[in-house]
Design a protein around this motif. Structure first.
Motif, PDB file in Angstrom:
ATOM      1  N   UNK A   1       0.835  -1.201   0.000  1.00  0.00           N
ATOM      2  CA  UNK A   1       0.000   0.000   0.000  1.00  0.00           C
ATOM      3  C   UNK A   1       0.870   1.250   0.000  1.00  0.00           C
ATOM      4  N   UNK A   2       1.900   1.267   0.853  1.00  0.00           N
ATOM      5  CA  UNK A   2       2.802   2.425   0.937  1.00  0.00           C
ATOM      6  C   UNK A   2       3.525   2.633  -0.384  1.00  0.00           C
ATOM      7  N   UNK A   3       3.988   1.540  -0.991  1.00  0.00           N
ATOM      8  CA  UNK A   3       4.701   1.640  -2.273  1.00  0.00           C
ATOM      9  C   UNK A   3       3.766   2.180  -3.366  1.00  0.00           C
TER      10      UNK A   3
ATOM     11  N   UNK B   1       8.382  16.163  -5.791  1.00  0.00           N
ATOM     12  CA  UNK B   1       7.313  16.345  -4.802  1.00  0.00           C
ATOM     13  C   UNK B   1       6.920  15.039  -4.120  1.00  0.00           C
ATOM     14  N   UNK B   2       7.825  14.073  -4.134  1.00  0.00           N
ATOM     15  CA  UNK B   2       7.535  12.771  -3.524  1.00  0.00           C
ATOM     16  C   UNK B   2       7.291  12.875  -2.019  1.00  0.00           C
ATOM     17  N   UNK B   3       7.749  13.965  -1.397  1.00  0.00           N
ATOM     18  CA  UNK B   3       7.575  14.135   0.048  1.00  0.00           C
ATOM     19  C   UNK B   3       6.106  14.333   0.428  1.00  0.00           C
ATOM     20  N   UNK B   4       5.247  14.576  -0.564  1.00  0.00           N
ATOM     21  CA  UNK B   4       3.820  14.723  -0.278  1.00  0.00           C
ATOM     22  C   UNK B   4       3.138  13.372  -0.062  1.00  0.00           C
TER      23      UNK B   4
ATOM     24  N   UNK C   1      -1.289   9.764   1.288  1.00  0.00           N
ATOM     25  CA  UNK C   1      -1.724   8.478   1.820  1.00  0.00           C
ATOM     26  C   UNK C   1      -2.680   8.628   2.988  1.00  0.00           C
ATOM     27  N   UNK C   2      -2.377   9.559   3.888  1.00  0.00           N
ATOM     28  CA  UNK C   2      -3.252   9.794   5.039  1.00  0.00           C
ATOM     29  C   UNK C   2      -4.622  10.275   4.588  1.00  0.00           C
TER      30      UNK C   2
ATOM     31  N   UNK D   1      -8.024   8.169   5.212  1.00  0.00           N
ATOM     32  CA  UNK D   1      -9.047   8.777   6.059  1.00  0.00           C
ATOM     33  C   UNK D   1     -10.373   8.890   5.312  1.00  0.00           C
ATOM     34  N   UNK D   2     -10.332   9.400   4.079  1.00  0.00           N
ATOM     35  CA  UNK D   2     -11.565   9.560   3.311  1.00  0.00           C
ATOM     36  C   UNK D   2     -12.133   8.200   2.912  1.00  0.00           C
ATOM     37  N   UNK D   3     -11.255   7.286   2.504  1.00  0.00           N
ATOM     38  CA  UNK D   3     -11.709   5.960   2.096  1.00  0.00           C
ATOM     39  C   UNK D   3     -12.428   5.231   3.211  1.00  0.00           C
TER      40      UNK D   3
END
Length: 236
Positions: free
Chosen positions: A61-63, A77-80, A85-86, A90-92
């Motif tokens: 999932x993280x990957x 912008x990979x730091x986003x 993910x959060x 959260x919405x899901x």
């Protein structure tokens, strides 16, 4: 949980803290946050070099989220990815929580507008940080200065459309399922003469799969994708 009902359609009051009414929306959101926290703590406290079981699922999932962020926002912008993910989780989870008999927090306009305003603030902040205040403001004058009012209105419309899109899709599903359960309860009594709502068992399952699972996860994906598009677009 002892729920105290209020008039009209909407989240009910769950309990009071002094004179402050705490609604279902807040209570369920706290519950989802607690579940995410406990799950994150349990799956990361004993990580192994060779991932198996739950750790393998979580790493996948993280990957996936990292790759999705890089594809839509670029490597720089990979730091986003943690925020993306959060937001998606959260919405899901908020959208599919109706499967467990709880009212989705995203069926409350307060929740969806708060999330969309957060996206709007991040868009403006990182846009200014990336281009500088003058460079970012200059973008509203393009392609011609005459379009300045329209560009400003368009920028302000983004969080409104983002919040109402998510709210409208989720609350529509809640309303439809509420009406369906009510109708099936009445049909049970009229057709079968039973006070037990027998027809409510099994029949709504197909619609739950669509409204709670398919539409819920789809709207989570759309909201997150638009968030990435807005933020990365402001930084370019």
């Amino acid at each position: 949980m002892n729920l105290v009902g209020i008039e009209g359609f909407g989240p009910r009051v769950a309990f009071y803290i002094g004179d402050i009414a705490v609604t279902e929306t807040v209570t369920v959101t706290w519950f989802i946050m607690l579940v995410l926290f406990i799950f994150s703590f349990l799956v990361t406290r004993n990580l192994k070099r060779e991932a198996t079981g739950v750790q393998l699922v979580v790493e996948t999932i993280v990957r996936t989220i990292n790759n999705l962020t890089k594809q839509n926002m670029g490597e720089k912008n990979a730091a986003f990815a943690p925020y993306v993910g959060t937001l998606m989780l959260l919405i899901g989870i908020s959208n599919i929580i109706g499967l467990f008999g709880l009212r989705p927090p995203t069926a409350d306009l307060n929740t969806t507008m708060c999330l969309s305003i957060l996206t709007f603030v991040l868009t403006q902040f990182f846009g200014v940080k990336s281009k500088g205040l003058g460079g970012y403001a200059k973008g509203f004058l393009e392609p011609i200065p005459f379009l300045l009012p329209l560009n400003i209105i368009g920028e302000l419309a983004n969080p409104v459309s983002l919040g109402f899109r998510l709210f409208g899709n989720i609350v529509a599903g809640v309303i439809i399922m509420t009406l369906l359960y009510s109708a099936l309860g009445s049909f049970t009594q009229l057709l079968l003469g039973l006070t037990v709502p027998l027809l409510q068992a099994g029949i709504p399952a197909v619609l739950h799969i669509y409204f709670d699972v398919f539409a819920g996860l789809l709207q989570s994906f759309i909201f997150t994708m638009l968030t990435m598009v807005f933020i990365s677009g402001a930084m370019e």
